[in-house]
Design a protein around this motif. Structure first.
Motif: not given
Length: 205
Positions: A10-11, A131, A179-180
């Protein structure tokens, strides 16, 4: 053959209800979900964990970043440690039985974490990633050096898409963290299957 790992992180910014929904749908393909939520307190993290467990995400696929106490209390797979956490040796002594990962960015950090008893390393960022805007990626050569200097698994992170999986595995990575590439995909299940397929293909080669 060794099974290559796939970690989803999760970010710290997106809606965790959405993250929980994604985790419910894709957990069969995942080694570990990391709740990396530095702005959340222990109570909030506990509530997220309970929501994920209630929706069928296995406890043995959940890790908490930094908050080892929450991981321990919820009987999760383990915790991911960083520069702001307890060091690995002290964490191991206080919370035996947890799988402990350690985030590293340099060769010396990797050797120290292994020496203190980390179960695996999270290393990056390997490629340019949104990120980490403006930060120079460490690259494949640095990943290869890290992976070749320790005996514990090294999970590569940072700008890794399915078409780059083979490259990082060839450099010695034991898996990838994303992540993304999954959580912000139009269809996270389709996206995660692409990563899983790329990892399986890299494992066979």
């Amino acid at each position: 053959m060794t099974v290559l790992e796939l970690h989803i992180i999760s970010d710290g910014q997106n809606n965790l209800d959405r993250f929980t929904e994604i985790a419910q749908n894709i957990h069969p393909y995942i080694t570990a979900f990391h709740l990396r939520e530095p702005r959340r307190n222990a109570c909030e993290l506990w509530q997220v964990v309970q929501a994920m467990l209630a929706r069928g995400v296995p406890a043995n696929k959940l890790m908490i970043n930094d908050r080892i106490d929450v991981a321990w209390a919820a009987k999760l797979q383990g915790a991911q440690l960083s520069y702001r956490s307890l060091n690995v040796r002290d964490a191991r002594a206080a919370f035996p039985g947890l799988r402990l990962g350690c985030s590293v960015h340099e060769h010396e950090e990797a050797l120290l974490a292994e020496g203190q008893g980390a179960d695996f390393l999270l290393y990056g960022h390997v490629f340019e990633t949104a990120s980490k805007p403006g930060q120079q990626p460490r690259g494949i050569s640095a990943l290869e050096q890290i992976a070749g200097s320790v005996k514990i698994p090294v999970i590569a992170i940072g700008g890794i898409y399915p078409d780059r999986v083979h490259e990082v595995v060839a450099a010695g990575a034991a898996g990838v963290a994303v992540l993304s590439g999954v959580t912000q995909a139009a269809d996270p299940l389709v996206a995660v299957k692409k990563y899983a397929e790329a990892l399986n293909k890299a494992r066979r080669q």
